[in-house]
Design a protein around this motif. Structure first.
Motif, mmCIF file in Angstrom:
data_model
loop_
_atom_site.group_PDB
_atom_site.id
_atom_site.type_symbol
_atom_site.label_atom_id
_atom_site.label_comp_id
_atom_site.label_asym_id
_atom_site.label_seq_id
_atom_site.Cartn_x
_atom_site.Cartn_y
_atom_site.Cartn_z
ATOM 1 N N ASP A 1 88.779 27.014 77.334
ATOM 2 C CA ASP A 1 88.252 28.252 77.787
ATOM 3 C C ASP A 1 89.232 28.769 79.120
ATOM 4 O OD1 ASP A 1 86.806 30.527 78.468
ATOM 5 O OD2 ASP A 1 85.058 29.390 79.248
ATOM 6 N N GLY A 2 90.168 29.663 78.435
ATOM 7 C CA GLY A 2 91.167 29.854 79.301
ATOM 8 C C GLY A 2 92.066 28.740 79.594
ATOM 9 N N ASP A 3 92.370 28.382 80.743
ATOM 10 C CA ASP A 3 93.216 27.086 81.204
ATOM 11 C C ASP A 3 92.228 25.736 81.323
ATOM 12 O OD1 ASP A 3 95.346 28.429 81.260
ATOM 13 O OD2 ASP A 3 95.190 28.880 83.232
ATOM 14 N N LEU A 4 90.998 25.905 81.205
ATOM 15 C CA LEU A 4 89.966 24.824 81.509
ATOM 16 C C LEU A 4 89.689 24.085 80.109
ATOM 17 C CD1 LEU A 4 88.107 23.048 83.119
ATOM 18 C CD2 LEU A 4 86.232 24.910 82.398
ATOM 19 N N LEU A 5 90.404 22.799 80.137
ATOM 20 C CA LEU A 5 89.847 21.929 78.946
ATOM 21 C C LEU A 5 88.409 21.670 79.029
ATOM 22 C CD1 LEU A 5 90.773 19.979 76.639
ATOM 23 C CD2 LEU A 5 90.794 18.267 78.517
ATOM 24 N N ILE A 6 87.596 22.203 77.747
ATOM 25 C CA ILE A 6 86.009 22.081 77.841
ATOM 26 C C ILE A 6 85.712 21.224 76.950
ATOM 27 C CG2 ILE A 6 85.642 24.405 78.443
ATOM 28 C CD1 ILE A 6 85.416 25.387 75.786
ATOM 29 N N ALA A 7 86.585 20.653 75.951
ATOM 30 C CA ALA A 7 86.161 19.692 75.016
ATOM 31 C C ALA A 7 87.266 19.032 74.090
ATOM 32 C CB ALA A 7 85.100 20.312 73.875
ATOM 33 N N PHE A 8 87.268 17.633 73.709
ATOM 34 C CA PHE A 8 88.215 16.977 73.207
ATOM 35 C C PHE A 8 87.771 16.129 72.144
ATOM 36 C CE2 PHE A 8 88.022 14.735 76.945
ATOM 37 C CZ PHE A 8 88.280 13.246 76.254
ATOM 38 N N VAL A 9 88.815 15.764 71.048
ATOM 39 C CA VAL A 9 88.431 14.326 70.513
ATOM 40 C C VAL A 9 89.756 13.591 70.253
ATOM 41 C CG1 VAL A 9 88.638 15.627 68.286
ATOM 42 C CG2 VAL A 9 87.412 13.478 68.260
ATOM 43 N N ASP A 10 89.891 12.423 70.374
ATOM 44 C CA ASP A 10 91.191 11.591 70.416
ATOM 45 C C ASP A 10 90.750 10.697 69.291
ATOM 46 O OD1 ASP A 10 93.178 9.846 70.965
ATOM 47 O OD2 ASP A 10 92.466 9.210 72.859
ATOM 48 N N HIS B 1 82.735 19.315 78.127
ATOM 49 C CA HIS B 1 82.379 19.448 79.512
ATOM 50 C C HIS B 1 80.886 19.660 79.762
ATOM 51 C CE1 HIS B 1 82.284 21.682 83.359
ATOM 52 N NE2 HIS B 1 83.595 21.373 83.720
ATOM 53 N N PRO B 2 80.216 19.338 80.692
ATOM 54 C CA PRO B 2 79.061 19.429 80.891
ATOM 55 C C PRO B 2 78.212 20.935 81.202
ATOM 56 C CG PRO B 2 79.634 17.877 82.341
ATOM 57 C CD PRO B 2 80.839 18.342 81.870
ATOM 58 N N ASP B 3 79.139 21.858 81.426
ATOM 59 C CA ASP B 3 78.749 23.219 81.595
ATOM 60 C C ASP B 3 78.930 23.865 80.102
ATOM 61 O OD1 ASP B 3 78.519 23.030 84.293
ATOM 62 O OD2 ASP B 3 80.546 23.987 84.799
ATOM 63 N N TYR B 4 79.575 23.321 79.353
ATOM 64 C CA TYR B 4 79.616 23.858 77.806
ATOM 65 C C TYR B 4 78.795 23.143 76.885
ATOM 66 C CZ TYR B 4 83.237 26.822 79.993
ATOM 67 O OH TYR B 4 83.941 27.538 80.619
ATOM 68 N N ARG B 5 78.063 22.366 77.178
ATOM 69 C CA ARG B 5 77.230 21.480 76.203
ATOM 70 C C ARG B 5 76.295 22.003 75.516
ATOM 71 N NH1 ARG B 5 76.900 15.936 79.603
ATOM 72 N NH2 ARG B 5 79.241 15.268 79.084
ATOM 73 N N GLY B 6 75.716 21.798 74.365
ATOM 74 C CA GLY B 6 74.709 22.860 73.561
ATOM 75 C C GLY B 6 75.296 23.732 72.849
ATOM 76 N N MET C 1 72.706 43.669 74.980
ATOM 77 C CA MET C 1 72.313 42.352 74.906
ATOM 78 C C MET C 1 73.315 41.361 75.222
ATOM 79 S SD MET C 1 69.915 40.656 72.168
ATOM 80 C CE MET C 1 70.717 40.798 70.388
ATOM 81 N N ASP C 2 73.113 40.443 76.010
ATOM 82 C CA ASP C 2 74.384 39.503 76.159
ATOM 83 C C ASP C 2 73.902 38.520 75.191
ATOM 84 O OD1 ASP C 2 76.003 39.422 78.067
ATOM 85 O OD2 ASP C 2 75.059 38.520 79.816
ATOM 86 N N THR C 3 74.856 37.911 74.735
ATOM 87 C CA THR C 3 75.023 36.871 73.677
ATOM 88 C C THR C 3 75.776 35.644 74.215
ATOM 89 O OG1 THR C 3 76.956 37.513 72.317
ATOM 90 C CG2 THR C 3 74.305 38.159 71.770
ATOM 91 N N ALA C 4 75.637 34.372 74.015
ATOM 92 C CA ALA C 4 76.356 33.266 74.371
ATOM 93 C C ALA C 4 77.524 33.163 73.465
ATOM 94 C CB ALA C 4 75.320 32.030 74.255
ATOM 95 N N PRO C 5 78.621 32.640 73.989
ATOM 96 C CA PRO C 5 79.940 32.574 73.147
ATOM 97 C C PRO C 5 79.582 31.527 71.955
ATOM 98 C CG PRO C 5 80.463 32.277 75.313
ATOM 99 C CD PRO C 5 78.853 32.358 75.286
ATOM 100 N N THR C 6 80.245 31.611 70.732
ATOM 101 C CA THR C 6 80.120 30.839 69.635
ATOM 102 C C THR C 6 81.162 29.752 69.948
ATOM 103 O OG1 THR C 6 81.470 32.005 68.330
ATOM 104 C CG2 THR C 6 79.117 32.551 68.211
ATOM 105 N N PRO C 7 81.179 28.613 69.010
ATOM 106 C CA PRO C 7 82.205 27.612 69.235
ATOM 107 C C PRO C 7 83.555 28.200 68.850
ATOM 108 C CG PRO C 7 79.994 26.614 68.106
ATOM 109 C CD PRO C 7 80.020 28.103 68.358
ATOM 110 N N ASP C 8 83.476 29.081 67.933
ATOM 111 C CA ASP C 8 84.949 29.704 67.689
ATOM 112 C C ASP C 8 85.674 30.561 68.585
ATOM 113 O OD1 ASP C 8 84.793 28.489 65.234
ATOM 114 O OD2 ASP C 8 83.657 29.868 64.114
ATOM 115 N N THR C 9 84.694 30.878 69.760
ATOM 116 C CA THR C 9 85.207 31.690 70.711
ATOM 117 C C THR C 9 86.440 31.115 71.573
ATOM 118 O OG1 THR C 9 83.008 32.582 71.075
ATOM 119 C CG2 THR C 9 84.521 32.775 73.024
#
Length: 130
Positions: free
Chosen positions: A29-38, A54-59, A1-9
């Protein structure tokens, strides 16, 4: 069963510029900045200038993870922001990757303890008191 990564991933890092009283919580996510708060420390309150996913990581709860990180790291501080959706144009993100509409964004912040405190210079101002 495939599960989506959790925020802690994803890797959470902190970056600070003490001279500017500014700090960032960053998710990668690896080298990609996927979210930030300033966050800027104004002395009398913390001001969140930007929070973005990042739009691909929303939700996936990433913005909540970051916002809860700010709240947890500064339990004795009032935290303020201007509730308005903006477009982030970071080079590794798709162009014009806008966020939630303002009404939905205000409801999301309210679920995190923020309340509307309009100001003559900022009708979208919201504050979460310590």
């Amino acid at each position: 069963m495939d599960t989506a990564p959790t925020p802690d991933t994803y890797t959470l890092t902190r970056k600070a510029d003490d001279d500017a009283n500014e700090a960032w919580l960053l998710l990668h996510d690896g080298d990609l900045l996927i979210a930030f708060v300033d966050i800027v420390n104004c002395g009398y309150e913390l001001w969140i200038t930007d929070i973005a996913v990042h739009p691909d990581y929303r939700g996936r709860g990433l913005a909540s993870r970051l916002l809860n990180g700010v709240i947890h790291d500064s339990p004795d501080s009032d935290i303020a922001l201007s509730c308005s959706a903006t477009t982030m144009n970071l080079k590794e993100w798709p162009k014009d990757a806008g966020g939630l509409p303002n009404e939905a964004l205000a409801a999301w912040y309210a679920r995190h303890g923020f309340r509307s405190t309009p100001h003559e210079d900022d009708e979208g101002r919201m504050v979460r008191n310590a």
